[in-house]
Design an enzyme around this catalytic site. Sequence first.
Site, mmCIF file in Angstrom:
data_model
loop_
_atom_site.group_PDB
_atom_site.id
_atom_site.type_symbol
_atom_site.label_atom_id
_atom_site.label_comp_id
_atom_site.label_asym_id
_atom_site.label_seq_id
_atom_site.Cartn_x
_atom_site.Cartn_y
_atom_site.Cartn_z
ATOM 1 N N GLU A 86 -36.632 -79.412 11.374
ATOM 2 C CA GLU A 86 -36.503 -80.815 10.971
ATOM 3 C C GLU A 86 -36.529 -80.945 9.457
ATOM 4 O O GLU A 86 -35.750 -81.704 8.870
ATOM 5 C CB GLU A 86 -37.639 -81.649 11.582
ATOM 6 C CG GLU A 86 -37.478 -81.963 13.054
ATOM 7 C CD GLU A 86 -38.418 -83.068 13.507
ATOM 8 O OE1 GLU A 86 -38.616 -84.032 12.736
ATOM 9 O OE2 GLU A 86 -38.960 -82.963 14.619
ATOM 10 N N SER A 100 -37.914 -63.380 22.025
ATOM 11 C CA SER A 100 -38.213 -62.543 23.195
ATOM 12 C C SER A 100 -36.992 -62.382 24.082
ATOM 13 O O SER A 100 -36.023 -63.150 24.009
ATOM 14 C CB SER A 100 -39.364 -63.096 24.061
ATOM 15 O OG SER A 100 -40.497 -63.356 23.280
ATOM 16 N N ASP A 126 -38.184 -78.586 22.173
ATOM 17 C CA ASP A 126 -38.481 -79.449 21.024
ATOM 18 C C ASP A 126 -39.727 -80.260 21.336
ATOM 19 O O ASP A 126 -39.660 -81.382 21.842
ATOM 20 C CB ASP A 126 -37.291 -80.363 20.731
ATOM 21 C CG ASP A 126 -37.500 -81.167 19.440
ATOM 22 O OD1 ASP A 126 -38.521 -80.935 18.767
ATOM 23 O OD2 ASP A 126 -36.658 -82.017 19.133
ATOM 24 N N ASP A 147 -42.334 -83.522 16.611
ATOM 25 C CA ASP A 147 -41.573 -84.542 15.882
ATOM 26 C C ASP A 147 -42.343 -84.938 14.622
ATOM 27 O O ASP A 147 -43.542 -85.249 14.684
ATOM 28 C CB ASP A 147 -41.356 -85.805 16.731
ATOM 29 C CG ASP A 147 -40.070 -85.742 17.541
ATOM 30 O OD1 ASP A 147 -39.351 -84.733 17.433
ATOM 31 O OD2 ASP A 147 -39.803 -86.697 18.293
#
Length: 822
Positions: free
Chosen positions: A195, A263, A335, A338
């Site tokens: 972000e 991974s 996600d 924020d």
Amino acid sequence: MGKVVLWMIRIVAGLMVLAGLVMTLVYYLAAQSLPDYNVTRQTAGITAPVEIVRNNANIPHIFAQNDADVFFGLGYVHAQDRLWQMMMMRRTAQGRLSEVFGRRTLQADELMRRLDLYTLAKAAVEVQDDDTKAALKAYSSGVNAYLSRVNSEALGRGAPEFFLFPNDVSPWQPADSIAILKLLGVQLAGQLEEELLRARVTLALPEDRVKDILPDIPGTGVAALPDYAALLDVPKTRFANLTKRQDLPDLWPAPRRGQAGASNAWAASAKRSAAGGTLLANDPHLGFTAPSIWYLARLELSTGGVIGGTIPGMPAMMVGRSDSFGWGVTSSYLDDQDLHVEKLNPDNPNEVQTPEGFKPLIKRGSIVQIKDEAPVTFDLQWSENGPILPGHLFDLGIITPPGHAMSLNWTLLTKEDRSMSAAIRLLRSKTVMEGIAAGSDYVAPSLTLTMADQENIAMKVIGAMPKRDAQHQTRGRIPSPGWVVENRWQGILSYSANPEFVQPTGGIVGNTNNKLVDRPFPNHMSYDWGDSQRVQRWSRLMQAREVHTRDSFIEAQLDSVSVTARTLLPLVGADLWFTGDAAPDGTPERARQRALELLANWNGEMNEHMPEPLIYSAWLRALQTRLIRDELGPLAGEFTQIEPIFIERVYRDVEGAGIWCDVIQSAPKETCTDIARVALDDALLWLDENAGGKQESLRWGDFHEVTHKHPVLGDIPFLSWFVNIRQSTSGGDNTLMRGRTAGTGNNPYRNVHGAGYRGVYDFADPNSSLFVISTGQSGHPLSRHYDDLGELWRRGEYTPMSLDPALARAASVGVTQLVPKN
């Protein structure tokens, strides 16, 4: 004159004897903390005898008459072998590093205090189920039992590092284990950095060029974003300094962009297995350290034996298998973070704007003790969206306008965190469906769980998924105004919304941190993924065989072919191959032709012994720098790794991306071929200055060297040669045998991030399953088990781990018997 020489000889000899005595004393003191594995001890805290059998790789097999005593034994062996590592992780999570290391770790402590990680961990103890509370309590007792021995018997202070730093070690608490799981979440989190970078790039470039340098992974997505400055009603001139980034503070726990968790994991059903049993392979990727964060162990529980990778400090087994069920993990790239821009009340900076008007921040003080200095008090502040992070952390001040602050909303920051209970239930699971059910309480860090039982395979994303409003102004891709109701989280989605794949028709599931689902916002998982390249090679290897074996899964784990190289080289060098006039040796033209000839005959294998991977990597690195530095200026330094989709867009001229090849500041219009040619010359000049010799004699492994670095002693001259483990390695950023390059420093190709654990399980013959970690089981530099498994790991070899007690005892390095103390 003779007397002077004689006295000089005596002085030198005396100094040598003194140095020898000092070294002997240092060795003696350090060796006192080497544990004795072949002993019987009376121990408080257990109800019945505990037997710990260590096989020849120093992997403990723990047997007891009840589960609490098994977890006690796990805490005991973790403390025996990894005491310093555990105390360091606990101090990091608590924000107490500065008590030991002084001001240089103050920013790391400040971050942990502002996230309030340890307070949340203490509260989370109360919400665990009874089984997990019992496991946490028993594990803590096991750690404390060993600490008691260290204190009462003066066992070299428990670890050599404690001779150099304060050794006041407080008893282990259940909250400490939960805090370490949360710390792992910090180490795996990368959305905040994404972000931050995207906001800075949107301020520097027009919209159609942002999607070139920060493209969406192919598939449905959104490239267009609101103008960040306009979103906040702030002129762009307020963000003039977009490039000032500080170096990472000492012992900083959060990753830079591109260095968060990764991974690989994949599984095959019985119909795709040559032996008729399911198969599973897993290699989680984290930063390399000495010792590794992974610790192999076998636990004999009432629900059956389990064997695999534990993390010192926790009573859970994060990856492993039982006799009928195996599980592996990869970073999901959900996600779950924020950033919110909070508008401060100009009349009262302790208030921020909300949809209902200005409201006060929740505020309290937190005192950080600093070695040899006065303590520092931080005023911790929380808005309704999350903790307020000051501008110097993550350099958030770059994109925070005056009169505003930045807050972080994150699923990890909750008291209602039953992730430890989910992990304990997972290791008790017997089937894929039980494993999926176990993940329902898991919160963070979000992981993709790949599972196999004797009949079924499955993959399930575990971890809390934020519920966002469909009208969210930035869709979570750049910081959004925190006072706008549509930008605030609406809660958490149901566990059933987490992507799930059970017994697919093709008979194979897998994940390389690639894009899993194409669901539209707000039900998407993420816009940023960890891989768009390795998955292509994995798909080819999986589909190349009708049936697979344990060996074919190992072959895939160790595969070092770069699809990225195979794709980009024909594009970048399309007009350079076999062109140009003959040139004499010693000229740049001849060097370029020889490099192109080597690359033309190369299959893309990033083999440590070959020159082509180094020439390719240097060329692509120089090329990307040439493409972006005139548009981005110093901000180009943030792109430390090659961005394959960006280069492909440029050289295919997708949506006009070829414009990046023209140098803005020059009068002529450069072509992409021009830039490719000049970049190759740049790369060859760099190689000549830093490696020298003929191109054919270059060796990728000399530059792609991994240093398993001791987090504290690894930078101290002389000591670093004893505590750091250095190895030449194959692989690269985009190979299945991933070795993520640093991207910075004098050698940007050093290997800093990869598979610290590898496991391959075959349920047609479970006892043939194989495991390895990147160092050794012991964290003691004087132990022969400090790096012995690292030798296997470096060669692409494994060690068998069986649930048969007789096999463990047959080649043991010691058996520890713990008996209850009356």
